[in-house]
Design a protein around this motif. Structure first.
Motif, PDB file in Angstrom:
ATOM      1  N   UNK A 186       0.824  -1.204   0.000  1.00 46.45           N
ATOM      2  CA  UNK A 186       0.000   0.000   0.000  1.00 46.45           C
ATOM      3  C   UNK A 186       0.866   1.265   0.000  1.00 46.45           C
ATOM      4  N   UNK A 187       1.972   1.208   0.728  1.00 51.27           N
ATOM      5  CA  UNK A 187       2.811   2.391   0.921  1.00 51.27           C
ATOM      6  C   UNK A 187       3.769   2.667  -0.238  1.00 51.27           C
ATOM      7  N   UNK A 188       4.180   1.606  -0.932  1.00 49.99           N
ATOM      8  CA  UNK A 188       5.190   1.777  -1.973  1.00 49.99           C
ATOM      9  C   UNK A 188       4.717   1.182  -3.298  1.00 49.99           C
ATOM     10  N   UNK A 189       5.254   1.705  -4.382  1.00 49.18           N
ATOM     11  CA  UNK A 189       4.880   1.221  -5.721  1.00 49.18           C
ATOM     12  C   UNK A 189       5.672  -0.028  -6.077  1.00 49.18           C
ATOM     13  N   UNK A 190       5.227  -0.686  -7.138  1.00 43.80           N
ATOM     14  CA  UNK A 190       5.947  -1.863  -7.640  1.00 43.80           C
ATOM     15  C   UNK A 190       7.396  -1.531  -7.942  1.00 43.80           C
ATOM     16  N   UNK A 191       7.632  -0.408  -8.627  1.00 42.56           N
ATOM     17  CA  UNK A 191       8.984  -0.008  -9.008  1.00 42.56           C
ATOM     18  C   UNK A 191       9.855   0.247  -7.780  1.00 42.56           C
TER      19      UNK A 191
ATOM     20  N   UNK B 298       3.040 -13.564 -12.346  1.00 45.02           N
ATOM     21  CA  UNK B 298       2.129 -13.628 -11.184  1.00 45.02           C
ATOM     22  C   UNK B 298       1.319 -14.903 -11.189  1.00 45.02           C
ATOM     23  N   UNK B 299       1.386 -15.707 -10.106  1.00 48.70           N
ATOM     24  CA  UNK B 299       2.197 -15.588  -8.887  1.00 48.70           C
ATOM     25  C   UNK B 299       3.522 -16.327  -9.036  1.00 48.70           C
ATOM     26  N   UNK B 300       4.318 -16.328  -7.978  1.00 54.66           N
ATOM     27  CA  UNK B 300       5.594 -17.058  -7.985  1.00 54.66           C
ATOM     28  C   UNK B 300       5.357 -18.532  -7.659  1.00 54.66           C
ATOM     29  N   UNK B 301       5.612 -19.401  -8.635  1.00 56.75           N
ATOM     30  CA  UNK B 301       5.411 -20.832  -8.435  1.00 56.75           C
ATOM     31  C   UNK B 301       6.370 -21.423  -7.410  1.00 56.75           C
TER      32      UNK B 301
ATOM     33  N   UNK C  48      15.219 -11.328  -5.376  1.00 59.48           N
ATOM     34  CA  UNK C  48      16.652 -11.022  -5.466  1.00 59.48           C
ATOM     35  C   UNK C  48      17.197 -11.363  -6.857  1.00 59.48           C
ATOM     36  N   UNK C  49      16.714 -12.471  -7.404  1.00 62.36           N
ATOM     37  CA  UNK C  49      17.184 -12.925  -8.728  1.00 62.36           C
ATOM     38  C   UNK C  49      16.467 -12.230  -9.882  1.00 62.36           C
ATOM     39  N   UNK C  50      15.575 -11.287  -9.561  1.00 60.55           N
ATOM     40  CA  UNK C  50      14.813 -10.533 -10.573  1.00 60.55           C
ATOM     41  C   UNK C  50      13.882 -11.416 -11.407  1.00 60.55           C
ATOM     42  N   UNK C  51      13.432 -12.516 -10.809  1.00 55.78           N
ATOM     43  CA  UNK C  51      12.489 -13.393 -11.499  1.00 55.78           C
ATOM     44  C   UNK C  51      11.035 -12.995 -11.215  1.00 55.78           C
ATOM     45  N   UNK C  52      10.818 -12.290 -10.086  1.00 54.09           N
ATOM     46  CA  UNK C  52       9.457 -11.952  -9.684  1.00 54.09           C
ATOM     47  C   UNK C  52       9.385 -10.613  -8.973  1.00 54.09           C
ATOM     48  N   UNK C  53       8.158 -10.092  -8.921  1.00 52.24           N
ATOM     49  CA  UNK C  53       7.879  -8.886  -8.149  1.00 52.24           C
ATOM     50  C   UNK C  53       7.386  -9.264  -6.754  1.00 52.24           C
ATOM     51  N   UNK C  54       7.324  -8.268  -5.883  1.00 56.98           N
ATOM     52  CA  UNK C  54       6.902  -8.446  -4.502  1.00 56.98           C
ATOM     53  C   UNK C  54       5.508  -9.060  -4.415  1.00 56.98           C
ATOM     54  N   UNK C  55       4.581  -8.561  -5.241  1.00 54.80           N
ATOM     55  CA  UNK C  55       3.207  -9.074  -5.204  1.00 54.80           C
ATOM     56  C   UNK C  55       3.110 -10.508  -5.711  1.00 54.80           C
ATOM     57  N   UNK C  56       4.021 -10.910  -6.608  1.00 50.46           N
ATOM     58  CA  UNK C  56       4.044 -12.294  -7.097  1.00 50.46           C
ATOM     59  C   UNK C  56       4.378 -13.254  -5.962  1.00 50.46           C
ATOM     60  N   UNK C  57       5.369 -12.860  -5.161  1.00 59.26           N
ATOM     61  CA  UNK C  57       5.821 -13.688  -4.047  1.00 59.26           C
ATOM     62  C   UNK C  57       4.764 -13.729  -2.938  1.00 59.26           C
TER      63      UNK C  57
ATOM     64  N   UNK D 163       1.970 -15.875  -4.045  1.00 60.15           N
ATOM     65  CA  UNK D 163       2.409 -17.268  -4.029  1.00 60.15           C
ATOM     66  C   UNK D 163       2.357 -17.863  -2.641  1.00 60.15           C
ATOM     67  N   UNK D 164       2.714 -17.063  -1.636  1.00 58.94           N
ATOM     68  CA  UNK D 164       2.670 -17.551  -0.258  1.00 58.94           C
ATOM     69  C   UNK D 164       1.237 -17.820   0.181  1.00 58.94           C
ATOM     70  N   UNK D 165       0.314 -16.962  -0.243  1.00 51.61           N
ATOM     71  CA  UNK D 165      -1.104 -17.134   0.114  1.00 51.61           C
ATOM     72  C   UNK D 165      -1.685 -18.381  -0.547  1.00 51.61           C
ATOM     73  N   UNK D 166      -1.407 -18.544  -1.838  1.00 53.36           N
ATOM     74  CA  UNK D 166      -1.909 -19.717  -2.562  1.00 53.36           C
ATOM     75  C   UNK D 166      -1.342 -21.000  -1.957  1.00 53.36           C
ATOM     76  N   UNK D 167      -0.037 -21.010  -1.708  1.00 51.90           N
ATOM     77  CA  UNK D 167       0.596 -22.198  -1.146  1.00 51.90           C
ATOM     78  C   UNK D 167       0.065 -22.545   0.227  1.00 51.90           C
ATOM     79  N   UNK D 168      -0.130 -21.546   1.073  1.00 47.55           N
ATOM     80  CA  UNK D 168      -0.570 -21.783   2.450  1.00 47.55           C
ATOM     81  C   UNK D 168      -2.038 -22.191   2.511  1.00 47.55           C
ATOM     82  N   UNK D 169      -2.913 -21.389   1.939  1.00 50.45           N
ATOM     83  CA  UNK D 169      -4.354 -21.631   2.056  1.00 50.45           C
ATOM     84  C   UNK D 169      -4.777 -22.906   1.319  1.00 50.45           C
ATOM     85  N   UNK D 170      -4.263 -23.100   0.117  1.00 46.43           N
ATOM     86  CA  UNK D 170      -4.621 -24.304  -0.639  1.00 46.43           C
ATOM     87  C   UNK D 170      -4.154 -25.559   0.082  1.00 46.43           C
ATOM     88  N   UNK D 171      -2.970 -25.507   0.657  1.00 46.39           N
ATOM     89  CA  UNK D 171      -2.437 -26.677   1.368  1.00 46.39           C
ATOM     90  C   UNK D 171      -3.247 -26.987   2.618  1.00 46.39           C
ATOM     91  N   UNK D 172      -3.651 -25.963   3.354  1.00 41.89           N
ATOM     92  CA  UNK D 172      -4.488 -26.179   4.541  1.00 41.89           C
ATOM     93  C   UNK D 172      -5.787 -26.876   4.147  1.00 41.89           C
TER      94      UNK D 172
END
Length: 218
Positions: A31-36, A132-135, A173-182, A185-194
């Protein structure tokens, strides 16, 4: 007795509660910062040791890691090996579906006019599409949730959460994804697994004695 989502969340609470705190912080940052701004804040903070470690960390979110872990688990429990493989297959497929729906560019394509100002790690293949998202992050969090659920000492949930977060950070860090992708990805991995743990925990065949044996204790 049937196991509910509430039961599963209680068992992984050492993982899940800190994760919710981190997720709220991630949403606040977004919310506070842009993608760039977020991308270049991460990309500009690089160092030789990070360049060396990041590719190895990111490989922990590779599906080949899931296969290796499943082969190890099959020595002790067919049910756990099957569960790990099935859950990660479903979460990975979910991530791929979402990737193709959004079809968003990765940093190298999004910032294609600014490549000279970006830091890249030598030897890492740079992808351009389906950001989007980070696999890898999906796989890391899915696996971390499963092992937290299985662990006798639930405090393993904390280092497992940190490890999953490091995998996600390595993707930025490796420039493969943006912050929102990661983050997604954490939300999909966590909620789907539960949800999948809840479903599988109530299936009869996985509770049978034969499925809870392994190769070395058959």
């Amino acid at each position: 007795m049937n196991i509910s989502i509430k039961d599963v969340l209680y068992k992984i609470r050492v993982f899940f509660v800190p994760y919710l705190v981190v997720l709220m912080l991630c949403l606040l940052i977004k919310i506070m910062f842009s993608r760039d701004q977020i991308y270049f804040a991460v990309n500009s903070r690089n160092f030789p040791l990070g360049d060396f470690i990041a590719p190895y960390l990111t490989d922990l979110g590779n599906f080949w890691t899931v296969i290796v872990l499943s082969l190890i688990l099959v020595l002790f429990s067919y049910a756990k090996a099957f569960t790990l493989l099935l859950v990660n297959t479903i979460t990975a497929l979910t991530a791929q579906v979402v990737k193709h729906i959004f079809d968003s560019p990765r940093p190298t394509l999004y910032f294609q006019t600014q490549l000279a100002h970006m830091h890249f790690v030598k030897g890492v293949e740079m992808l351009r599409l389906h950001s989007f998202p980070s696999g890898h992050t999906v796989t890391a969090f899915s696996t971390a949730v499963l092992f937290t659920y299985w662990a006798k000492n639930k405090f393993w949930g904390l280092p497992l959460l940190l490890l999953a977060m490091f995998v996600g950070y390595s993707r930025m860090y490796l420039s493969e994804h943006f912050f929102e992708d990661v983050t997604a990805g954490s939300v999909i991995g966590t909620i789907t697994t539960v949800c999948l743990i809840t479903w599988l925990a109530n299936t009869r065949f996985l509770k049978s004695a034969n499925w809870n044996r392994g190769v070395i204790n058959n």
